[in-house]
Design a protein around this motif. Structure first.
Motif, mmCIF file in Angstrom:
data_model
loop_
_atom_site.group_PDB
_atom_site.id
_atom_site.type_symbol
_atom_site.label_atom_id
_atom_site.label_comp_id
_atom_site.label_asym_id
_atom_site.label_seq_id
_atom_site.Cartn_x
_atom_site.Cartn_y
_atom_site.Cartn_z
ATOM 1 N N UNK A 291 39.458 -44.046 17.746
ATOM 2 C CA UNK A 291 40.643 -44.384 18.553
ATOM 3 C C UNK A 291 41.415 -45.563 17.964
ATOM 4 N N UNK A 292 40.743 -46.381 17.162
ATOM 5 C CA UNK A 292 41.407 -47.529 16.523
ATOM 6 C C UNK A 292 42.553 -47.060 15.630
ATOM 7 N N UNK A 293 42.403 -45.897 15.027
ATOM 8 C CA UNK A 293 43.445 -45.417 14.116
ATOM 9 C C UNK A 293 44.754 -45.161 14.850
ATOM 10 N N UNK A 294 44.681 -44.688 16.074
ATOM 11 C CA UNK A 294 45.904 -44.496 16.863
ATOM 12 C C UNK A 294 46.551 -45.841 17.177
ATOM 13 N N UNK A 295 45.724 -46.837 17.461
ATOM 14 C CA UNK A 295 46.258 -48.182 17.729
ATOM 15 C C UNK A 295 46.924 -48.771 16.492
ATOM 16 N N UNK A 296 46.495 -48.320 15.314
ATOM 17 C CA UNK A 296 47.086 -48.805 14.066
ATOM 18 C C UNK A 296 48.331 -48.017 13.666
ATOM 19 N N UNK A 297 48.718 -47.036 14.480
ATOM 20 C CA UNK A 297 49.946 -46.297 14.217
ATOM 21 C C UNK A 297 49.753 -44.934 13.612
ATOM 22 N N UNK A 298 48.495 -44.523 13.405
ATOM 23 C CA UNK A 298 48.250 -43.215 12.806
ATOM 24 C C UNK A 298 48.292 -42.107 13.859
ATOM 25 N N UNK A 299 48.501 -40.889 13.395
ATOM 26 C CA UNK A 299 48.425 -39.704 14.252
ATOM 27 C C UNK A 299 47.100 -39.019 13.964
ATOM 28 N N UNK A 300 46.240 -38.896 14.966
ATOM 29 C CA UNK A 300 44.892 -38.361 14.778
ATOM 30 C C UNK A 300 44.774 -36.991 15.429
ATOM 31 N N UNK A 301 44.273 -36.020 14.680
ATOM 32 C CA UNK A 301 44.022 -34.677 15.201
ATOM 33 C C UNK A 301 42.607 -34.248 14.837
#
Length: 473
Positions: A291-301
């Motif tokens: 979930x940290x990646x979404x907080x860093x601005x990434x789109x996660x699928x």
């Protein structure tokens, strides 16, 4: 030594290199601190199996003299380094973890060792490895077992387990290793450090008996992603003697790494598309970390490339290499070559030309599918390991979640499935279980996109700071 010098031993290599370059710290002071820490604490860990204190101090003094004289210096100038005991070091015992080479002293450095020396690193010794680097648990009959610095009595992983444990314990700021089926990634995950399996050819291997093979690679390890990038800058680059060597110079890897991931397309594959079983404790830790990646601005699928055939490709090509490397040795000295190596070499001896052509055809199709997957995503995230560190008395895990495993390679499939894709793969600290055991996150990118895995791993590392949690030795 004081607590202050112990703290010095645990600083990032990038900071230490800058302190030496600005002459706020001498290479001799740092080398003395590392040697003292090895002497005091390594008997409990057993990570560094050969130490040359006199040679290291002489090299550190020479590094300080060169800096004082205004000579041109390399990116690792004055930093202590330990080399995997499967990598030849001129004038220093190199045993490959085997009693057959207990007294072998090479006459010249192999390329990875020579490049680190040329970059200014100070050689302090050799790190423990399983016999001939076979397996992801570090033990051998010469030196015994390497313990995990985070929990004595548990595995440090392998086969670069001595390197990972030495980094975690603060014995050296920079180390190196090799990776065929996870040997840079697995121990990094077990020991809460960073290990990079580069794209094949990024770090040329020389000498090598089969120079065209892309299964085994050499690469850097460190306590931070930036440290790994710094070491890679010294290790990477072309060499005309290596047929698969990539032509890009290494210097660019040391450039500053970003702390945001805005717009980065991330695929998360917690079980690699249903192909692996993973200890639920690992999945639980990584689910929160992703979930940290979404907080860093990434789109996660949630997605995974089609890895069908990867098991057969890896198993066939590894067995072929083991037959070439070990069949004669195993026949001549069966009592001095461990059973798992003999088994793998015997599997290779049974292969036919049709088996190899089938594997290489599947290998090509796998590569093309994975390259197509990375048209849609920038990186793939997956667990580095399927199990947590296990008791050192156990040669390898025999089951995961109650499901029996067939052989000594099965528990490493989170890494072995990625190896034949040709992708760079970084293991970065991914968190801890409630009882304090490290978990690794594997960051994978398209072939030759080594810089990308470093960028993504660094941003995650800076946001989470999991790697700053050091063991209490």
């Amino acid at each position: 030594m004081t607590a202050t010098t112990d703290e010095l031993c645990l600083r990032p290599a990038t900071e230490l290199a800058a302190l030496i370059r600005s002459r706020q710290l001498s290479a001799r002071e740092l080398t003395d601190a590392c040697l003292d820490r090895i002497e005091r604490l390594d008997p409990r860990v057993n990570a560094v199996v050969t130490v040359d204190a006199e040679g290291a101090r002489a090299a550190a003094d020479a590094a300080d003299a060169a800096l004082a004289a205004g000579e041109e210096i390399g990116p690792l100038h004055g930093l202590p380094v330990a080399h995997k005991d499967t990598h030849a070091t001129a004038g220093m015992r190199t045993t490959w973890g085997s009693p057959l080479h207990a007294e072998t002293v090479p006459e010249q450095d192999e390329l990875v060792v020579a490049r680190l020396r040329a970059a200014g690193a100070v050689r302090v010794g050799k790190t423990n490895t399983p016999e001939f680097a076979a397996g992801s648990h570090t033990f051998n009959t010469l030196f015994g077992v390497t313990h995990n610095p985070y929990r004595h009595g548990l595995s440090a992983g392998g086969s670069s387990g001595g390197a990972a444990a030495a980094l975690a314990a603060g014995f050296v700021p920079v180390a190196e290793g090799s990776d065929m089926g996870g040997s840079l990634r697995n121990p990094a995950a077990f020991c809460n450090v960073v290990g990079l399996r580069p794209t094949p050819g990024r770090v040329p291997t020389w000498p090598a008996p089969i120079g065209w093979s892309q299964l085994s690679v050499q690469g850097p390890m460190g306590r931070t992603v930036a440290d790994v990038a710094l070491a890679l800058s010294a290790m990477a680059g072309p060499d005309p003697r290596v047929p698969i060597a990539l032509g890009d110079p290494g210097a660019g890897f040391a450039a500053p790494l970003p702390e945001r991931l805005d717009g980065v397309r991330v695929a998360w594959a917690p079980d690699l598309g249903g192909r692996i079983s993973v200890d639920p404790a690992i999945t639980e830790v990584l689910a929160g970390s992703v979930r940290v990646f979404e907080e860093l601005g990434a789109r996660v699928e949630l997605d995974c490339p089609d890895l069908s055939g990867a098991d057969d490709v890896f198993g066939t090509l590894r067995a072929w290499l083991f037959d070439a490397a070990f069949s004669d040795l195993a026949q001549q000295h069966p009592e001095q070559v461990k059973e798992s190596i003999r088994w793998n070499a015997e599997m290779g001896a049974k292969l036919s030309g049709s088996d190899l052509s089938r594997a290489e055809t599947a290998h090509t199709a796998l590569y093309e599918r994975v390259v197509g997957f990375f048209d849609r995503y920038d990186v793939l995230l997956a667990p580095t390991t399927q199990v947590l560190p296990f008791p050192v008395e156990q040669e390898y895990p025999t089951e995961i979640g109650g499901v029996p495993l067939d052989n000594y390679l099965e528990w490493m499939r989170a890494c072995t499935l990625i190896t034949p894709t040709g992708c760079p793969a970084l293991s970065v600290p991914g968190g801890f279980t409630p009882d304090g055991l490290p978990v690794g996150l594997q960051v994978i990118a398209a072939p030759r996109a080594d810089r990308r895995v470093l960028e993504v791993g660094h941003a995650f590392e800076q946001a989470t700071r999991f790697g700053e949690r050091r063991p209490a030795l």
